[in-house]
Design a protein around this motif. Structure first.
Motif, PDB file in Angstrom:
ATOM      1  N   LEU A  66       0.830  -1.209   0.000  1.00 43.48           N
ATOM      2  CA  LEU A  66       0.000   0.000   0.000  1.00 43.48           C
ATOM      3  C   LEU A  66       0.866   1.262   0.000  1.00 43.48           C
ATOM      4  CD1 LEU A  66      -2.795  -1.089   2.498  1.00 43.48           C
ATOM      5  CD2 LEU A  66      -2.945  -0.948  -0.004  1.00 43.48           C
ATOM      6  N   THR A  67       1.967   1.215   0.727  1.00 42.87           N
ATOM      7  CA  THR A  67       2.885   2.354   0.759  1.00 42.87           C
ATOM      8  C   THR A  67       3.490   2.601  -0.615  1.00 42.87           C
ATOM      9  OG1 THR A  67       3.398   1.911   3.079  1.00 42.87           O
ATOM     10  CG2 THR A  67       4.968   3.274   1.858  1.00 42.87           C
ATOM     11  N   LEU A  68       3.888   1.536  -1.287  1.00 43.93           N
ATOM     12  CA  LEU A  68       4.450   1.686  -2.633  1.00 43.93           C
ATOM     13  C   LEU A  68       3.408   2.217  -3.618  1.00 43.93           C
ATOM     14  CD1 LEU A  68       6.731  -1.466  -2.962  1.00 43.93           C
ATOM     15  CD2 LEU A  68       7.430   0.918  -2.748  1.00 43.93           C
ATOM     16  N   GLN A  69       2.169   1.786  -3.462  1.00 42.18           N
ATOM     17  CA  GLN A  69       1.112   2.310  -4.333  1.00 42.18           C
ATOM     18  C   GLN A  69       0.929   3.816  -4.120  1.00 42.18           C
ATOM     19  OE1 GLN A  69      -2.255  -0.180  -3.375  1.00 42.18           O
ATOM     20  NE2 GLN A  69      -1.716  -1.702  -4.929  1.00 42.18           N
ATOM     21  N   ALA A  70       0.970   4.241  -2.872  1.00 44.51           N
ATOM     22  CA  ALA A  70       0.846   5.673  -2.584  1.00 44.51           C
ATOM     23  C   ALA A  70       2.032   6.442  -3.148  1.00 44.51           C
ATOM     24  CB  ALA A  70       0.734   5.896  -1.075  1.00 44.51           C
ATOM     25  N   LEU A  71       3.223   5.829  -3.069  1.00 45.62           N
ATOM     26  CA  LEU A  71       4.415   6.477  -3.624  1.00 45.62           C
ATOM     27  C   LEU A  71       4.307   6.621  -5.140  1.00 45.62           C
ATOM     28  CD1 LEU A  71       7.287   7.591  -3.210  1.00 45.62           C
ATOM     29  CD2 LEU A  71       8.122   5.245  -3.425  1.00 45.62           C
ATOM     30  N   VAL A  72       3.818   5.569  -5.798  1.00 42.24           N
ATOM     31  CA  VAL A  72       3.634   5.633  -7.244  1.00 42.24           C
ATOM     32  C   VAL A  72       2.641   6.737  -7.606  1.00 42.24           C
ATOM     33  CG1 VAL A  72       2.677   4.383  -9.231  1.00 42.24           C
ATOM     34  CG2 VAL A  72       4.310   3.255  -7.706  1.00 42.24           C
TER      35      VAL A  72
END
Length: 139
Positions: A66-72
């Motif tokens: 989820l953190t990586l999705q927010a970063l993307v």
């Protein structure tokens, strides 16, 4: 134990060897049973901890995704200040696809190095040990 090394009963007479062997056998059996119960209890406790730890790692993995999705999404939003939103999303998608392809290729390479999944060095070592034992037994 007396000075001669034999055990004595309360009456002072030495116990027969058969009785001593039987008692030692019973005590050894009881000791083994107790140790097995202790090992079983310890493994059950460790199993619960492994389960809890695994669940926490799973939750951490999900939060990482989820953190990586927010970063993307943040990278796309930042790029959209310079180019159109669709171009920013396409650029980020291409970069992620390149990283995915590289990781898949490296993973395949590592799996190829691990094949076949047999402990070849250990098998060779055991074969050498058996050969040496046979050679020494023939002497």
């Amino acid at each position: 134990m007396t000075a001669k090394g034999s055990s004595r009963t309360g009456s002072g007479a030495p116990e027969p060897v058969g009785d001593l062997v039987q008692r030692a056998s019973q005590q050894l059996s009881q000791l083994v049973r107790d140790e097995m119960r202790l090992a079983q209890a310890e493994m059950a406790q460790k199993g619960k901890r492994f389960g809890t730890g695994g669940s926490l790692f799973g939750g951490a993995g999900l939060m990482g995704v989820l953190t990586l999705q927010a970063l993307v999404a943040a990278v796309i939003a930042a790029l959209s200040l310079v180019v159109d939103v669709w171009a920013a999303a396409l650029s980020v998608t291409a970069a992620l696809a390149a990283v995915t392809t590289l990781m898949a290729a490296l993973g395949k390479q590592q799996i190829s190095k691990a094949s076949p999944p047999t402990p070849e060095q250990t098998i060779d070592s055991v074969k050498a040990d058996v050969a040496e034992i046979k050679e020494n037994a023939q002497r």
